[in-house]
Design a protein around this motif. Structure first.
Motif, PDB file in Angstrom:
ATOM      1  N   ASN A  43      45.542   8.385  36.166  1.00  0.00           N
ATOM      2  CA  ASN A  43      46.392   9.507  35.794  1.00  0.00           C
ATOM      3  C   ASN A  43      46.905   9.254  34.386  1.00  0.00           C
ATOM      4  O   ASN A  43      47.299   8.132  34.055  1.00  0.00           O
ATOM      5  CB  ASN A  43      47.558   9.613  36.790  1.00  0.00           C
ATOM      6  CG  ASN A  43      48.501  10.760  36.508  1.00  0.00           C
ATOM      7  OD1 ASN A  43      49.177  10.770  35.483  1.00  0.00           O
ATOM      8  ND2 ASN A  43      48.557  11.721  37.417  1.00  0.00           N
ATOM      9  N   GLN A  44      46.918  10.304  33.556  1.00  0.00           N
ATOM     10  CA  GLN A  44      47.361  10.129  32.178  1.00  0.00           C
ATOM     11  C   GLN A  44      48.815   9.687  32.088  1.00  0.00           C
ATOM     12  O   GLN A  44      49.211   8.973  31.154  1.00  0.00           O
ATOM     13  CB  GLN A  44      47.178  11.434  31.404  1.00  0.00           C
ATOM     14  CG  GLN A  44      47.973  12.614  31.959  1.00  0.00           C
ATOM     15  CD  GLN A  44      47.903  13.825  31.062  1.00  0.00           C
ATOM     16  OE1 GLN A  44      47.916  13.696  29.838  1.00  0.00           O
ATOM     17  NE2 GLN A  44      47.828  15.010  31.655  1.00  0.00           N
ATOM     18  N   VAL A  45      49.644  10.091  33.054  1.00  0.00           N
ATOM     19  CA  VAL A  45      51.060   9.732  33.011  1.00  0.00           C
ATOM     20  C   VAL A  45      51.246   8.240  33.255  1.00  0.00           C
ATOM     21  O   VAL A  45      52.190   7.625  32.747  1.00  0.00           O
ATOM     22  CB  VAL A  45      51.859  10.571  34.033  1.00  0.00           C
ATOM     23  CG1 VAL A  45      53.334  10.213  34.006  1.00  0.00           C
ATOM     24  CG2 VAL A  45      51.678  12.047  33.746  1.00  0.00           C
ATOM     25  N   GLN A  46      50.339   7.624  34.025  1.00  0.00           N
ATOM     26  CA  GLN A  46      50.400   6.178  34.207  1.00  0.00           C
ATOM     27  C   GLN A  46      50.353   5.461  32.863  1.00  0.00           C
ATOM     28  O   GLN A  46      51.055   4.462  32.662  1.00  0.00           O
ATOM     29  CB  GLN A  46      49.233   5.710  35.075  1.00  0.00           C
ATOM     30  CG  GLN A  46      49.247   6.210  36.500  1.00  0.00           C
ATOM     31  CD  GLN A  46      47.927   5.944  37.205  1.00  0.00           C
ATOM     32  OE1 GLN A  46      47.038   5.304  36.652  1.00  0.00           O
ATOM     33  NE2 GLN A  46      47.793   6.460  38.423  1.00  0.00           N
ATOM     34  N   VAL A  47      49.524   5.955  31.964  1.00  0.00           N
ATOM     35  CA  VAL A  47      49.392   5.336  30.645  1.00  0.00           C
ATOM     36  C   VAL A  47      50.739   5.357  29.928  1.00  0.00           C
ATOM     37  O   VAL A  47      51.226   4.324  29.433  1.00  0.00           O
ATOM     38  CB  VAL A  47      48.322   6.058  29.807  1.00  0.00           C
ATOM     39  CG1 VAL A  47      48.178   5.387  28.445  1.00  0.00           C
ATOM     40  CG2 VAL A  47      46.991   6.110  30.543  1.00  0.00           C
ATOM     41  N   ARG A  48      51.352   6.513  29.883  1.00  0.00           N
ATOM     42  CA  ARG A  48      52.636   6.651  29.193  1.00  0.00           C
ATOM     43  C   ARG A  48      53.701   5.764  29.829  1.00  0.00           C
ATOM     44  O   ARG A  48      54.466   5.090  29.122  1.00  0.00           O
ATOM     45  CB  ARG A  48      53.084   8.110  29.225  1.00  0.00           C
ATOM     46  CG  ARG A  48      54.356   8.360  28.433  1.00  0.00           C
ATOM     47  CD  ARG A  48      54.661   9.832  28.312  1.00  0.00           C
ATOM     48  NE  ARG A  48      55.137  10.408  29.556  1.00  0.00           N
ATOM     49  CZ  ARG A  48      54.535  11.393  30.213  1.00  0.00           C
ATOM     50  NH1 ARG A  48      53.405  11.890  29.763  1.00  0.00           N
ATOM     51  NH2 ARG A  48      55.040  11.874  31.330  1.00  0.00           N
ATOM     52  N   HIS A  49      53.738   5.721  31.156  1.00  0.00           N
ATOM     53  CA  HIS A  49      54.762   4.936  31.836  1.00  0.00           C
ATOM     54  C   HIS A  49      54.556   3.430  31.635  1.00  0.00           C
ATOM     55  O   HIS A  49      55.531   2.688  31.440  1.00  0.00           O
ATOM     56  CB  HIS A  49      54.768   5.274  33.322  1.00  0.00           C
ATOM     57  CG  HIS A  49      55.382   6.609  33.615  1.00  0.00           C
ATOM     58  ND1 HIS A  49      55.437   7.145  34.882  1.00  0.00           N
ATOM     59  CD2 HIS A  49      55.994   7.505  32.813  1.00  0.00           C
ATOM     60  CE1 HIS A  49      56.033   8.316  34.847  1.00  0.00           C
ATOM     61  NE2 HIS A  49      56.373   8.562  33.602  1.00  0.00           N
ATOM     62  N   VAL A  50      53.321   2.964  31.686  1.00  0.00           N
ATOM     63  CA  VAL A  50      53.066   1.541  31.492  1.00  0.00           C
ATOM     64  C   VAL A  50      53.479   1.118  30.084  1.00  0.00           C
ATOM     65  O   VAL A  50      54.113   0.059  29.897  1.00  0.00           O
ATOM     66  CB  VAL A  50      51.586   1.217  31.758  1.00  0.00           C
ATOM     67  CG1 VAL A  50      51.240  -0.180  31.251  1.00  0.00           C
ATOM     68  CG2 VAL A  50      51.287   1.315  33.244  1.00  0.00           C
ATOM     69  N   PHE A  51      53.161   1.938  29.099  1.00  0.00           N
ATOM     70  CA  PHE A  51      53.566   1.588  27.738  1.00  0.00           C
ATOM     71  C   PHE A  51      55.079   1.706  27.557  1.00  0.00           C
ATOM     72  O   PHE A  51      55.681   0.945  26.791  1.00  0.00           O
ATOM     73  CB  PHE A  51      52.813   2.454  26.730  1.00  0.00           C
ATOM     74  CG  PHE A  51      51.493   1.875  26.333  1.00  0.00           C
ATOM     75  CD1 PHE A  51      51.382   1.035  25.233  1.00  0.00           C
ATOM     76  CD2 PHE A  51      50.354   2.135  27.067  1.00  0.00           C
ATOM     77  CE1 PHE A  51      50.170   0.472  24.873  1.00  0.00           C
ATOM     78  CE2 PHE A  51      49.127   1.586  26.729  1.00  0.00           C
ATOM     79  CZ  PHE A  51      49.032   0.747  25.627  1.00  0.00           C
TER      80      PHE A  51
END
Length: 286
Positions: free
Chosen positions: A205-213
């Motif tokens: 999920n693209q939101v996972q990327v934002r949250h991990v960073f």
């Protein structure tokens, strides 16, 4: 002589950020001989649509809204569940049966068809905004009232494109994607990444990327994590939208699932790990 089964993941530890289907993805990894390291990076928070339901039903009945676009199966299910709780289920389903319904892929289509709601238009794989806009040309949407049921993250480019084609877009959202209240599992996964203890990480999920960073930034480990994801750890992406988010954060994925499903993603990660085992490289920590 019976051929011995060769483990695809060969014991590799695989970081998983999936939330909704976390157990299913973890089981896929185990079946292929890997060790899942789960750190759900997204929390789905419900958005109360009950106040908007009477107006939506009336707009559909009066044909002020002629087209309804469903981006996800979870969104479609949540909308209908909320309508049931609000006593508007039958009226909403009846109204949807007389509207033009558009789905971004098979999951929302399955929800509608189960209820006898026809699906008139469906986007092709890999079910991104690009494919959805292909089936929503000017001739279909110009001067038409449209209800757009978002996923948890919203899609401003889609809304802008539809409005530029003359559609009158009413935006709806039945849930939002938020950072989990407890980010300790994500922090632990980031630490393992930086220390080189994960063979791969699967982004679904693209939101996972934002949250991990976002979490890595709070830990002061963004640069170290980006280096690990770029040079040491295989990065797997579920599809083009997720891959673009990774690119934007300076981490081009090593593999992308095709079709955009969990099993092909695990297989692609396994192939990349095998290739790396056969042709190892040495990377030094910056």
């Amino acid at each position: 002589m019976e051929r011995q089964h060769v483990s695809l993941l060969a014991g590799a530890r695989i970081g998983l950020l999936e939330a909704r289907l976390s157990s299913e993805l973890a089981e896929l990894v185990r079946r292929e001989g890997g060790e899942p390291v789960c750190a759900p990076a997204v929390r789905e928070a419900p958005v109360d649509l009950a106040p908007a339901l009477p107006a939506l039903v009336d707009d559909l009945r009066q044909q002020r809204v002629r087209i309804v676009v469903f981006l996800t199966g979870a969104g479609a299910s949540s909308l209908l569940d909320q309508a049931r709780d609000a006593g508007a289920y039958d009226s909403l389903v009846d109204a949807l049966r007389n509207a033009t319904t558009v789905c971004r892929g098979p999951k929302p289509a399955a929800v509608l068809r189960k209820l006898g709601i026809p699906v008139h238009v469906n986007a092709r794989s890999p079910y991104t905004t690009t494919e959805l806009l292909e089936v929503l040309p000017d001739a279909l949407v110009a001067a038409q009232g449209m209800a757009l049921l978002h996923d948890g993250g919203g899609n401003p480019p889609l809304v802008e494109a539809l409005r530029s084609r003359g559609a009158r877009v009413q935006e709806l959202r039945s849930y939002e994607w938020r950072l989990p209240d407890d980010v300790a599992p994500i922090e632990s996964l980031i630490a393992e990444l930086v220390d080189g203890r994960l063979g791969a990480v699967a982004f679904t999920n693209q939101v996972q990327v934002r949250h991990v960073f976002q979490v890595a930034d709070g830990m002061g480990r963004t640069a170290a994590m980006r280096y690990a994801l770029t040079h040491r750890t295989i990065v797997g992406s579920i599809g083009p939208t997720c891959s673009r988010a990774l690119d934007e954060h300076g981490v081009p994925p090593h593999v992308e699932a095709s079709p955009p499903k969990m099993r092909p993603l695990v297989s692609a990660i396994g192939d990349a790990l095998a290739a790396r085992r056969n042709h190892p490289t040495v990377d030094s920590t910056p």
